[in-house]
Design a protein around this motif. Structure first.
Motif, PDB file in Angstrom:
ATOM      1  N   UNK A  30       0.807  -1.219   0.000  1.00 27.14           N
ATOM      2  CA  UNK A  30       0.000   0.000   0.000  1.00 27.14           C
ATOM      3  C   UNK A  30       0.836   1.263   0.000  1.00 27.14           C
ATOM      4  N   UNK A  31       2.137   1.119  -0.214  1.00 26.02           N
ATOM      5  CA  UNK A  31       3.002   2.275  -0.424  1.00 26.02           C
ATOM      6  C   UNK A  31       4.212   1.831  -1.222  1.00 26.02           C
ATOM      7  N   UNK A  32       4.676   2.720  -2.087  1.00 23.11           N
ATOM      8  CA  UNK A  32       5.874   2.467  -2.874  1.00 23.11           C
ATOM      9  C   UNK A  32       6.783   3.683  -2.793  1.00 23.11           C
ATOM     10  N   UNK A  33       8.090   3.428  -2.860  1.00 23.85           N
ATOM     11  CA  UNK A  33       9.112   4.465  -2.851  1.00 23.85           C
ATOM     12  C   UNK A  33      10.046   4.201  -4.014  1.00 23.85           C
ATOM     13  N   UNK A  34      10.548   5.264  -4.645  1.00 17.49           N
ATOM     14  CA  UNK A  34      11.521   5.081  -5.719  1.00 17.49           C
ATOM     15  C   UNK A  34      12.497   6.255  -5.750  1.00 17.49           C
ATOM     16  N   UNK A  35      13.576   6.045  -6.510  1.00 20.94           N
ATOM     17  CA  UNK A  35      14.547   7.118  -6.757  1.00 20.94           C
ATOM     18  C   UNK A  35      14.298   7.767  -8.120  1.00 20.94           C
ATOM     19  N   UNK A  36      13.076   7.757  -8.571  1.00 19.15           N
ATOM     20  CA  UNK A  36      12.733   8.417  -9.819  1.00 19.15           C
ATOM     21  C   UNK A  36      11.797   7.633 -10.697  1.00 19.15           C
ATOM     22  N   UNK A  37      11.647   6.336 -10.446  1.00 20.62           N
ATOM     23  CA  UNK A  37      10.682   5.535 -11.197  1.00 20.62           C
ATOM     24  C   UNK A  37       9.281   6.096 -10.965  1.00 20.62           C
ATOM     25  N   UNK A  38       8.507   6.341 -12.029  1.00 18.37           N
ATOM     26  CA  UNK A  38       7.163   6.911 -11.850  1.00 18.37           C
ATOM     27  C   UNK A  38       6.230   5.948 -11.120  1.00 18.37           C
ATOM     28  N   UNK A  39       5.430   6.491 -10.213  1.00 18.85           N
ATOM     29  CA  UNK A  39       4.600   5.694  -9.316  1.00 18.85           C
ATOM     30  C   UNK A  39       3.141   6.117  -9.412  1.00 18.85           C
ATOM     31  N   UNK A  40       2.235   5.150  -9.158  1.00 17.28           N
ATOM     32  CA  UNK A  40       0.795   5.423  -9.187  1.00 17.28           C
ATOM     33  C   UNK A  40       0.115   4.738  -8.010  1.00 17.28           C
ATOM     34  N   UNK A  41      -0.909   5.395  -7.472  1.00 17.24           N
ATOM     35  CA  UNK A  41      -1.750   4.820  -6.426  1.00 17.24           C
ATOM     36  C   UNK A  41      -3.197   5.024  -6.842  1.00 17.24           C
ATOM     37  N   UNK A  42      -4.041   4.003  -6.680  1.00 14.08           N
ATOM     38  CA  UNK A  42      -5.433   4.061  -7.133  1.00 14.08           C
ATOM     39  C   UNK A  42      -6.400   4.125  -5.949  1.00 14.08           C
ATOM     40  N   UNK A  43      -7.445   4.930  -6.102  1.00 13.08           N
ATOM     41  CA  UNK A  43      -8.411   5.106  -5.018  1.00 13.08           C
ATOM     42  C   UNK A  43      -9.801   5.424  -5.563  1.00 13.08           C
ATOM     43  N   UNK A  44     -10.782   5.352  -4.648  1.00 15.04           N
ATOM     44  CA  UNK A  44     -12.138   5.814  -4.948  1.00 15.04           C
ATOM     45  C   UNK A  44     -12.830   6.180  -3.648  1.00 15.04           C
ATOM     46  N   UNK A  45     -12.194   6.850  -2.765  1.00 19.37           N
ATOM     47  CA  UNK A  45     -12.621   7.413  -1.474  1.00 19.37           C
ATOM     48  C   UNK A  45     -11.454   7.448  -0.492  1.00 19.37           C
ATOM     49  N   UNK A  46     -10.559   6.444  -0.558  1.00 17.60           N
ATOM     50  CA  UNK A  46      -9.350   6.485   0.260  1.00 17.60           C
ATOM     51  C   UNK A  46      -8.479   7.660  -0.193  1.00 17.60           C
ATOM     52  N   UNK A  47      -7.475   7.994   0.604  1.00 17.68           N
ATOM     53  CA  UNK A  47      -6.603   9.119   0.262  1.00 17.68           C
ATOM     54  C   UNK A  47      -5.460   8.636  -0.635  1.00 17.68           C
ATOM     55  N   UNK A  48      -5.292   9.240  -1.818  1.00 16.27           N
ATOM     56  CA  UNK A  48      -4.092   8.996  -2.601  1.00 16.27           C
ATOM     57  C   UNK A  48      -3.008   9.988  -2.149  1.00 16.27           C
ATOM     58  N   UNK A  49      -1.995   9.487  -1.489  1.00 11.76           N
ATOM     59  CA  UNK A  49      -0.951  10.343  -0.919  1.00 11.76           C
ATOM     60  C   UNK A  49       0.266  10.320  -1.831  1.00 11.76           C
ATOM     61  N   UNK A  50       0.739  11.497  -2.211  1.00  6.73           N
ATOM     62  CA  UNK A  50       1.982  11.643  -2.966  1.00  6.73           C
ATOM     63  C   UNK A  50       3.002  12.315  -2.063  1.00  6.73           C
ATOM     64  N   UNK A  51       4.219  11.786  -2.068  1.00  2.00           N
ATOM     65  CA  UNK A  51       5.306  12.322  -1.256  1.00  2.00           C
ATOM     66  C   UNK A  51       6.530  12.519  -2.137  1.00  2.00           C
ATOM     67  N   UNK A  52       7.286  13.567  -1.882  1.00  2.00           N
ATOM     68  CA  UNK A  52       8.516  13.798  -2.623  1.00  2.00           C
ATOM     69  C   UNK A  52       9.512  14.522  -1.739  1.00  2.00           C
ATOM     70  N   UNK A  53      10.770  14.164  -1.888  1.00  2.00           N
ATOM     71  CA  UNK A  53      11.832  14.807  -1.143  1.00  2.00           C
ATOM     72  C   UNK A  53      13.115  14.767  -1.936  1.00  2.00           C
ATOM     73  N   UNK A  54      14.116  15.491  -1.456  1.00  2.00           N
ATOM     74  CA  UNK A  54      15.414  15.554  -2.120  1.00  2.00           C
ATOM     75  C   UNK A  54      16.425  14.709  -1.371  1.00  2.00           C
ATOM     76  N   UNK A  55      17.406  14.185  -2.105  1.00  2.00           N
ATOM     77  CA  UNK A  55      18.522  13.474  -1.486  1.00  2.00           C
ATOM     78  C   UNK A  55      19.780  13.774  -2.278  1.00  2.00           C
TER      79      UNK A  55
END
Length: 229
Positions: free
Chosen positions: A77-102
């Protein structure tokens, strides 16, 4: 096709689709080939390689998986990457997008935060995994999801979730026990030192977004995050 789309960091964009993009889920009884074609059109629209957008088999858990360009769809229910494009699917739950620098470039993440995910901490787990990859200045974007005025639950269920995340307590617009998942998500992100840059509208109150509470046979829209030149 998009409810919202923006450049969120240098070289990084995010978006939340709407009904114009069509159903993007393979598990709701839709024609699989039609779903794949919609996903392909979406990749073309955002300018990423064909077949590069990574999706999850979501199970309302808290597992966080590190993804790359060849990773198969995980049961998570969560994915992390170093640049690979990511998708999360919903229909009432929260689609959370996170981004940070390293030091090695952007660290991206998505999380599927429904009632179990918020209660059990899928969002803090995703933030922690990002930090383990060196991500700093992590920010969050919360897509359309059902609001506390519309999400009615039994009283015992409300108390169970509120015991874990107090900020979720709400009362529906008709006076019954409810849960405010976006408020709970914001409280978890604040506790983790993550700034929320955007919070979308209520899916039940927004006809252009899929809502399971409105229609049990509905499709799924997506939250997306990707890198670009």
């Amino acid at each position: 096709m998009f409810h919202w789309r923006a450049g969120i960091l240098p070289g990084v964009s995010a978006a939340f689709t709407n009904n114009g993009a069509g159903n993007l889920a393979l598990h709701v009884g839709d024609d699989p080939e039609a779903v794949r074609q919609r996903r392909s059109r979406l990749e073309q629209e955002i300018g990423v390689g064909a077949g590069s957008l990574r999706f999850m088999n979501q199970v309302h858990g808290t597992d966080v998986v590190l993804m790359d360009s060849v990773s198969p769809a995980p049961e998570a229910d969560a994915m992390v990457s170093r640049g690979t494009p990511l998708a999360v699917m919903v229909a009432d739950c929260i689609p959370v997008i996170l981004a940070g620098a390293s030091a090695d470039g952007p660290v991206l993440a998505v999380a599927h935060a429904g009632r179990p995910g918020v209660a059990h901490g899928v969002i803090p787990a995703a933030v922690e995994r990002m930090a383990s990859l060196g991500a700093t200045d992590i920010r969050a974007w919360l897509g359309p999801s059902i609001c506390g005025r519309c999400y009615e639950v039994p009283g015992a269920m409300q108390e169970e979730v509120v015991a874990a995340v107090p900020a979720t307590r709400s009362t529906t617009s008709w006076g019954t026990p409810g849960l405010d998942l976006p408020a709970g998500a914001r409280s978890q992100l604040e506790n983790a030192g993550v700034m929320v840059e955007y919070s979308g509208p209520c899916t039940l109150e927004t006809p252009s977004q899929y809502s399971y509470r409105r229609d049990r046979h509905t499709g799924r829209f997506a939250g997306l995050v990707w890198c670009h030149d």
